[in-house]
Design an enzyme around this catalytic site. Structure first.
Site, PDB file in Angstrom:
ATOM      1  N   CYS A 146       0.737  -1.750  82.408  1.00 24.76           N
ATOM      2  CA  CYS A 146       0.917  -2.152  83.852  1.00 24.76           C
ATOM      3  C   CYS A 146      -0.617  -2.031  84.169  1.00 24.76           C
ATOM      4  CB  CYS A 146       1.835  -1.345  84.553  1.00 24.76           C
ATOM      5  SG  CYS A 146       2.236  -2.111  86.022  1.00 24.76           S
TER       6      CYS A 146
ATOM      7  N   HIS B 159       6.960  -0.983  80.956  1.00 18.50           N
ATOM      8  CA  HIS B 159       6.644   0.569  81.267  1.00 18.50           C
ATOM      9  C   HIS B 159       7.422   1.348  79.963  1.00 18.50           C
ATOM     10  CE1 HIS B 159       4.423   1.176  85.110  1.00 18.50           C
ATOM     11  NE2 HIS B 159       4.984  -0.106  85.446  1.00 18.50           N
TER      12      HIS B 159
END
Lengths: 219, 80, 657, 80
Positions: free
Chosen positions: A87, A195
């Site tokens: 991310c 994630h």
């Protein structure tokens, strides 16, 4: 496995990455403050975590990519240490020039937090071996700037060199080529928006993310 | 000394924000709007009196941090 | 206006101080106050800080219990969750600022409530919010909804605390006065909790966090000032939040709390430097000396008046043990935060402010809190609506169409568009959130098998039509929502949003709602440990629906035993517990299908609620429950619909004639 | 016709982004930087040939959408 998680002011998934690596592969994880200037050479993995380093101000990852620790990250990338940018970490790797392209604002202009089904488009990288013939992986995204962009030639290059590691089955943010994660030429630096540090145990909804860490054990 | 650094996305780079604003303007009845591009107008207050030196330093700041040269272009203007 | 401006009746009124209150000030000082002193009294005696219209009624709440470590009176409530761990939580409102600037109003609401939690030593682990907007057709609703949701997400996501649950309603009474209530829950070690009491004489007063600007001056008095439609004049400089600075502040404060150099600590909330310094000094009967020239400021030529009343965000005030300031300074330097010793405590019991070598304020600290007005406002018992039965309303047409209409109505429809903008997973301990078929959010206590259950609830129309029964129902629903996840309810925080207390019928709503809530808290053994009151929520004389929001927290010892209302398998039997009465008053069905909002809300049998709740927990401990759902808005029809959608399965129900 | 609308935070309104960038510039050795304020530089492409009319419409767009008048101010410049 010896791992280090880099902590920038504003990182907020640093602990999640530590717990994920410990849970998935019993890694020995050290947290490293961004002002430090040395990362030991016996590290197997450097994780650049998610979050809002420097508040995502100016450009996501821009200020983090000029932190004191940055020179060490570049050095380790050069010598082949595995580097995983998740991310905000992916954004930092692009800003630091270790990966091509950039992450623009989601086309909905809104922050998106949802589960996404990913295509494991290249399962013989050091980060995806453990997926074997499992071609689908469920993880979550949580970002406002996950819209991957690069010019057409770069996209073609990434395709030709099979460096697109993850693709979205249903594109949540307008990313070119449905790209969710790419790897560098040498194959030791992976940047991904979803994630794995939130998908390493069943009670969190999915443990498909654990394979990213398990693959590295087969190195 | 005030210096202004304008940072813009290069042509051909997708501008999700610009496109969304154009759409919103159309729904508000501003049909004459053909395109919208949104960049950053960065205003620097610097302790420097020499205009040339101030400009050169601002260019350095743009290259090192303020602009991502892969996707952005910048202009520097000394406002005095 | 300089500090030696002559104090005129207009200036006094402008500061929201009534003539009889000004008399108390004259008496306590033995002279007229200067402008700065008047400003300090005005914020400390504002509705927002002193609760002057509601304080006497709030004392009716039960505030203690076997698991309550700290009730109301500190920055947040503290409950015991076992193994030397404590949950610390509170709820606060940012209604008026959010109407003026929705993004920043909501964002600073989240920032403020988080500071109330981590100032006590707790790492924030969950955020929740309760939002009320005007009707969909109102021209402002879309813009306000967009701004508030973006602000809550923008701030909470950046700070890295998951936003796990909440509720959103739409009603015409909120057209000119939206409600933005934010709740935060944190975790701490029971022997490492920090309070605003504990300061000693002669200790340095340390300021850290952001610099001070002219943000939101008179924010505290504005919070309770009625709005006229063109609220432009009442637009103070808007408070702007910096979530990045808040993240640094959390880490720096918690790091400072690992050392033992803190005597007392408080965040700078409404009325900023004034309330934090007065409260910490007042709790120990101490005095304080502040050197205003040392206050880190962001703008030039700021006067002591502006510094003391500014509501700039992300600032903390701590009283440090003498000689240990360098410890605090080193930590603040690491996190790049502003830091300054701005004064010290004394034994004079007086607040002395020095600026440019001159004493600009010298007043006793005591009266600022102990003499704060405590109104016994006149109130009339609101007349209660008569019950309305289904027979009176007659046929509602096809039940299927009726259910679809209810499911599509703004209050009931899916809020995915909202919660998908919130990071619900950061910290990787979220087990159930708004996206799950669960009546409360479940957040694992990191590193343990325990989990906290969190929920926000209020049915304003019930409280309008019968404030007493409505007050009981709000607490009962929170109790049921926690139990429906298998968790044991422990305590609540609340946010009492009402119109102007100067109207006897509104004051009547406040008194009766509080009494109803207090009754339910007693019987259900579900005490109030913290809360907030927001009054004067009305525009041009029309008040909002009475909206006493309850934020409930419970605990489940092992999250593997947690249940929700999804995960039903074929062949399971569905049991309806509790009795169904013919009561349609103030229901969602009547509002959506018949367009009526009258009628008495359902009576609440608190003893039956308790028995039912305890029975369900017992059955769950025996592993007999697959799924459980609390019936509230939309009744049985909506309950069953949600269970089918939550389990992707069909349900057959028999109606016995 | 190209029109440029600059939107800036009003003076006195905190600019968290500007503050963070100023700090980062300091760590990169640009100590002469005293303050940084970051605004939006919005470039509109409109199908309109009359400069006055185009400018008036752009002002309307700024007031209705482009600027949040509570905390921002704007300037409009017709680039031609």
């Amino acid at each position: 496995m010896k791992a280090a998680v880099i902590v920038y002011p504003g990182s907020n998934c640093d602990r999640d990455c530590k717990v994920a690596a410990e849970t998935a592969v019993n890694a020995d994880v050290k947290m490293v403050w961004h002002k430090e200037t040395h990362l030991s050479d016996d590290l197997d993995l450097i994780i650049i975590p998610g979050g809002f380093s420097y508040g995502d101000y100016l450009r996501c990852g821009a200020m983090a990519s000029v932190s004191p620790i940055n020179a060490e990250i570049l050095r380790h990338a050069e010598r082949g240490t595995s580097i995983l940018g998740i991310c905000n970490g992916f954004q930092i790797l692009c800003e630091a020039g270790l990966l091509e392209g950039t992450l623009l604002r989601n086309n909905s202009l809104k922050y998106i937090c949802k589960d996404v089904m990913l295509d494991v488009t290249n399962n013989n990288t050091r980060f995806t071996k453990a997926y074997g013939n499992q071609t689908k992986a469920m993880m979550t995204v949580g970002n406002g700037e996950g819209n991957y962009f690069a010019d057409d030639d770069t996209i073609k290059l990434l395709e030709d060199e099979n460096r697109i590691v993850f693709k979205y089955l249903e594109n949540p943010n307008g990313s070119k080529g449905d790209i969710a994660g790419i790897i560098n030429k040498k194959g030791n630096v992976l940047g991904m928006m979803p994630h794995p540090d939130r998908a390493f145990a069943k009670e969190l909804g999915s443990d498909d993310g654990a394979n990213v860490f398990k693959s590295l054990m087969q190195l | 000394m005030k210096i202004r650094v304008d940072v813009k996305l290069k042509n051909g780079v997708l501008d999700p924000q610009g496109r969304a604003v154009a759409h919103a303007l159309h729904t508000l009845g501003f049909d004459e709007v053909a395109d919208v591009r949104i960049g950053k107008a960065i205003e620097l207050e610097v302790n420097e009196t020499d205009k040339e030196k101030a400009k050169a330093r601002a260019v350095e700041m743009a290259q090192k941090l303020l602009a991502n040269l892969v996707i952005e272009s910048y202009t520097v203007e000394v406002l005095g | 206006m300089t500090n030696n401006t002559e104090i005129t009746p207009e200036i006094i009124a402008e500061h929201g101080i009534k003539p009889d209150e000004y008399q108390i000030i004259l008496d306590r000082l033995g002279r007229a106050p200067n402008l700065l002193e008047l400003g300090i009294f005005s914020v400390m005696w504002s509705e927002h800080c002193s609760y002057k219209s509601s304080r006497r009624h709030l004392s009716k709440f039960p505030v203690s219990g076997p698991l309550v470590i700290q009730g109301p009176g500190e920055n947040a409530g503290v409950i015991d969750i076992g193994d030397n761990q404590a949950a610390i939580f509170k709820m606060e409102s940012h209604n008026h600022p959010s109407f003026i600037e929705p993004y920043q109003g909501a964002a600073t609401g989240v920032g403020g409530i988080m500071r109330d939690v981590f100032t006590m030593g707790a790492r924030p682990v969950a955020l929740a919010n309760a939002l009320r907007f005007g009707e969909m057709e109102n021209q402002h609703t879309k813009r306000l909804l967009n701004g508030v949701v973006a602000g809550i997400g923008g701030y909470g996501n950046c700070v890295g605390v998951p936003t796990v649950c909440g509720e959103t309603n739409f009603h015409a009474s909120y057209n000119g006065n939206i409600l933005v209530n934010a709740m935060c829950v944190g975790l701490a070690e029971q022997d490492k909790i920090f309070y605003s009491r504990g300061a000693k004489v002669g200790s340095p007063i340390v300021y850290f966090g952001s610099k001070t600007g002219r943000d939101g001056i008179h924010g505290a008095t504005m919070a309770s000032a009625e709005f006229d439609v063109d609220s432009d004049e009442k637009r103070p400089t808007v408070q702007v939040g910096d979530p990045f600075m808040e993240k640094l502040l959390i880490e720096a404060t918690l790091e400072l709390m690992q050392t033992d150099c803190i005597e007392a600590i408080q965040d700078m909330g409404a009325a900023g430097l004034t309330s934090s310094s007065v409260e910490m000094a007042g709790k120990e009967g101490l005095g304080i000396v502040l050197k205003m020239n040392d206050v880190p400021v962001r703008e030039t030529h700021m006067t002591p008046y502006e510094m003391m009343l500014s509501e700039s965000q992300e600032r903390m005030l701590a009283i440090i043990k003498p000689g240990q300031e360098h410890i605090a300074e080193a930590i603040m330097q690491k996190w790049d935060l502003d830091y300054a010793v701005i004064g010290y405590t004394t034994d004079t019991g007086r607040m002395v402010l020095e600026f440019d070598g001159e004493v600009v304020c010298d007043i006793p600290v005591g009266p600022l809190s102990s003499d704060a007005p405590n109104y016994d406002r006149p109130w009339v018992k609101p007349e209660v609506e008569k019950p309305v039965t289904a027979r009176e309303i007659g046929e509602l047409g096809d039940l299927g169409d009726a259910l679809l209409k209810i499911l599509a109505s703004p209050d009931i429809c899916s809020k995915r568009w909202i919660w998908e903008q919130y990071d619900r997973h950061v910290m990787a301990d979220t087990l159930a959130d708004s996206s799950h078929a669960s009546d409360a959010a479940l957040v694992r206590v990191h590193g343990t098998d325990k989990a906290l259950a969190i929920t926000c609830d209020c049915t304003p129309l019930y409280v309008k039509n019968d404030p007493y029964e409505g007050g009981k129902q709000v607490v009962a629903e929170s109790y049921r929502n926690i139990i429906a996840t298998g968790a044991t309810p422990i305590a609540i925080t609340d946010n009492l949003n009402f119109g102007s207390p100067e109207r006897p019928e509104i004051m009547g709503q406040i008194v009766m709602a509080i009494e109803g809530m207090a009754e339910a808290c007693k019987v259900l053994e579900y005490p109030v440990v913290s809360g907030n009151v927001s009054l004067y929520n009305e525009t041009m004389g029309t008040p909002i629906l009475p909206t006493p929001v309850v934020g409930g927290v419970g605990l489940i010892k092992n999250y593997n035993d947690a249940i929700g209302y999804g995960g039903i398998n074929e062949g399971d039997t569905i049991i309806l517990i509790g009795n169904t009465t013919d009561n349609m008053g103030a229901t969602t069905a009547m509002k959506v299908l018949v367009g009526r909002e009258d009628g008495a809300p359902p009576k609440v049998d608190l003893v039956l609620e308790k028995q039912t709740g305890e029975t369900i927990l017992e059955l769950n401990e025996k592993g007999l429950i697959e799924a459980c759902h609390d019936l509230s808005n939309g009744g049985l029809a909506l309950g069953l619909a949600k269970m089918t959608m939550g389990s992707d399965i069909g349900i057959v129900g028999q109606v016995q004639e």
